[in-house]
Design a protein around this motif. Structure first.
Motif, mmCIF file in Angstrom:
data_model
loop_
_atom_site.group_PDB
_atom_site.id
_atom_site.type_symbol
_atom_site.label_atom_id
_atom_site.label_comp_id
_atom_site.label_asym_id
_atom_site.label_seq_id
_atom_site.Cartn_x
_atom_site.Cartn_y
_atom_site.Cartn_z
ATOM 1 N N UNK A 295 0.840 -1.201 0.000
ATOM 2 C CA UNK A 295 0.000 0.000 0.000
ATOM 3 C C UNK A 295 0.873 1.248 0.000
ATOM 4 N N UNK A 296 1.978 1.210 0.759
ATOM 5 C CA UNK A 296 2.891 2.345 0.789
ATOM 6 C C UNK A 296 3.530 2.608 -0.568
ATOM 7 N N UNK A 297 3.915 1.539 -1.260
ATOM 8 C CA UNK A 297 4.487 1.684 -2.603
ATOM 9 C C UNK A 297 3.471 2.325 -3.542
ATOM 10 N N UNK A 298 2.243 1.828 -3.492
ATOM 11 C CA UNK A 298 1.195 2.347 -4.369
ATOM 12 C C UNK A 298 0.869 3.804 -4.023
ATOM 13 N N UNK A 299 0.866 4.120 -2.736
ATOM 14 C CA UNK A 299 0.604 5.503 -2.312
ATOM 15 C C UNK A 299 1.670 6.445 -2.871
ATOM 16 N N UNK A 300 2.942 6.045 -2.765
ATOM 17 C CA UNK A 300 4.020 6.884 -3.292
ATOM 18 C C UNK A 300 3.866 7.095 -4.792
ATOM 19 N N UNK A 301 3.524 6.024 -5.505
ATOM 20 C CA UNK A 301 3.384 6.122 -6.961
ATOM 21 C C UNK A 301 2.219 7.029 -7.344
ATOM 22 N N UNK A 302 1.113 6.909 -6.623
ATOM 23 C CA UNK A 302 -0.066 7.728 -6.922
ATOM 24 C C UNK A 302 0.211 9.208 -6.656
ATOM 25 N N UNK A 303 0.814 9.508 -5.521
ATOM 26 C CA UNK A 303 1.095 10.902 -5.192
ATOM 27 C C UNK A 303 2.112 11.499 -6.157
ATOM 28 N N UNK A 304 3.114 10.715 -6.536
ATOM 29 C CA UNK A 304 4.096 11.207 -7.509
ATOM 30 C C UNK A 304 3.424 11.489 -8.851
ATOM 31 N N UNK A 305 2.537 10.586 -9.267
ATOM 32 C CA UNK A 305 1.826 10.774 -10.537
ATOM 33 C C UNK A 305 0.935 12.009 -10.495
ATOM 34 N N UNK A 306 0.342 12.252 -9.334
ATOM 35 C CA UNK A 306 -0.585 13.381 -9.212
ATOM 36 C C UNK A 306 0.145 14.721 -9.173
ATOM 37 N N UNK A 307 1.267 14.785 -8.459
ATOM 38 C CA UNK A 307 1.948 16.058 -8.260
ATOM 39 C C UNK A 307 3.041 16.345 -9.298
ATOM 40 N N UNK A 308 3.675 15.284 -9.807
ATOM 41 C CA UNK A 308 4.803 15.500 -10.712
ATOM 42 C C UNK A 308 4.622 14.819 -12.066
ATOM 43 N N UNK A 309 3.507 14.166 -12.275
ATOM 44 C CA UNK A 309 3.248 13.511 -13.544
ATOM 45 C C UNK A 309 2.049 14.111 -14.233
ATOM 46 N N UNK A 310 1.398 13.293 -15.036
ATOM 47 C CA UNK A 310 0.222 13.767 -15.780
ATOM 48 C C UNK A 310 -1.073 13.246 -15.180
ATOM 49 N N UNK A 311 -1.029 12.916 -13.862
ATOM 50 C CA UNK A 311 -2.187 12.417 -13.129
ATOM 51 C C UNK A 311 -2.707 11.100 -13.697
ATOM 52 N N UNK A 312 -1.793 10.344 -14.261
ATOM 53 C CA UNK A 312 -2.093 8.991 -14.735
ATOM 54 C C UNK A 312 -1.041 8.063 -14.150
#
Length: 371
Positions: A295-312
């Motif tokens: 869950x922690x890995x997925x949380x990091x990936x989601x937050x990174x995608x939201x703040x520094x990616x294209x929200x995908x």
């Protein structure tokens, strides 16, 4: 109200649901319980059509039904409950849900550490009031456990085996005699537990040998061992449930592609299998590879995608989060992950293609950056 809290306790988060369950609950309730044992189980495990309720109650803890039932029966007998298992098996979450359903208060807790003292489970003193007026009940600062005794509710003790033996021994009289003496006072010097008081403790099975429980304390607890989740379907439900909570909390609108969830689950399954066959501790990742860490890995990936990616959420980002989360020792963990990426992920990418190819490249880049 929940919007003003970084993390609302279960009794606040599910207040409306608990109110409704209490309004329709006509079952017998032990002591001062807010819900009957049947409704407590239903709140934790979710409702089924056969329950005949007018609304659906979602499942909040994912595990064997018998573990929840044994826990509830233990608390109904006023014995202490000890939930023991590996990290990430949901012990603390189950303890919180049970406390919320039974007494609508899951916050009377003590965290066990090497620095935990008897004061943390008994009481301490307001020094300025003692100097001004002397020792009295007014100048006393009750511990969460003492407060639970006075209110007839559940107190929680996290990581019991991490606290020292003298702290553990202080629990023996509380669990057996159900009262606490205050020798500094001449009158009003005993706190008796009201009906409904009990203690839910948790212990990490990997801490065995740190501060083992005495046989006397063990006799005061009923043990419920929570196993590691081995079913991929159950683990997927847990990860999905927690991820949806995360998205709601951060107000993020982002889809979790099923293929990426499968890749995450498969990667952890592969790494667990490698750890199980390792010949020494140096050949194992320091991570426990628990569901909570997924869950922690997925949380990091989601937050990174939201703040520094294209929200995908993309496979490359997920791979980078996995490597970044699990590479705790250098060079040992990096070497283990590099071996996994070359020996498992690369062949799978060649066979299956798709997201595995992007996952392969993302992991390689993350390992290279950290090396």
């Amino acid at each position: 109200m929940t919007n003003e809290m970084l993390r609302a306790p279960a009794e606040v988060k599910y207040a409306e649901e608990l109110d409704w369950l209490e309004s329709v609950d006509d079952g017998p309730k032990p002591f001062s319980w807010r819900l009957s044992p049947r409704m407590v189980r239903l709140f934790v495990l979710g409702s089924e059509r056969s329950d005949g309720l007018e609304r659906e109650i979602p499942q909040k803890w994912f595990g064997d039904r018998s573990f929840v039932e044994r826990s509830i029966v233990t608390l109904a007998s006023d014995r202490g409950l000890l939930l023991i298992g590996d990290p990430g098996t949901g012990k603390s979450w189950l303890a919180e849900l049970l406390s919320a359903a039974i007494c609508r208060n899951s916050t009377l807790g003590v965290q066990g550490t090497a620095g935990t003292t008897e004061d943390h489970i008994k009481y301490s003193w307001n020094v300025s009031m003692v100097i001004a007026k002397g020792q009295s009940r007014e100048s006393m600062i009750p511990s969460p456990i003492m407060t639970a005794m006075e209110q007839g509710v559940i107190g929680r003790f996290e990581e019991l085996t991490r606290s020292t033996s003298d702290v553990q021994d202080a629990l023996i009289s509380i669990l057996s005699e159900k009262y606490m003496s205050i020798p500094e006072l001449d009158t009003d010097n005993i706190v008796f537990a009201r009906p409904g008081f009990s203690i839910i403790a948790t212990a990490n099975s990997r801490d065995r040998g740190v501060n083992d429980l005495s046989s006397a304390l063990k006799r005061r607890f009923n043990f419920v061992r929570i196993p590691v989740v081995t079913s991929k379907a159950s683990e997927a439900e847990i990860v999905r449930f927690r991820t949806e909570e995360l998205l709601r909390r951060h107000r993020i609108e982002l889809d979790l592609p099923p293929t990426l969830l499968d890749i995450l689950l498969q990667s952890f399954a592969d790494l667990r299998a490698a750890a199980a066959s390792a010949g020494s501790e140096d050949e194992k990742l320091e991570s426990a590879l628990s569901t909570a860490e997924q869950i922690g890995v997925l949380e990091n990936a989601i937050l990174h995608s939201n703040f520094f990616g294209d929200r995908t959420l993309r496979a490359q980002t997920l791979a980078g989060a996995l490597v970044g989360s699990l590479a705790r020792r250098a060079p040992e963990d990096l070497a283990i992950l590099n071996k996994y990426w070359h020996g498992v992920v690369e062949p799978r990418s060649q066979r299956e293609g798709g997201e595995w190819t992007a996952f392969l490249e993302g992991g390689r880049q993350a390992i290279s950056t950290l090396s």
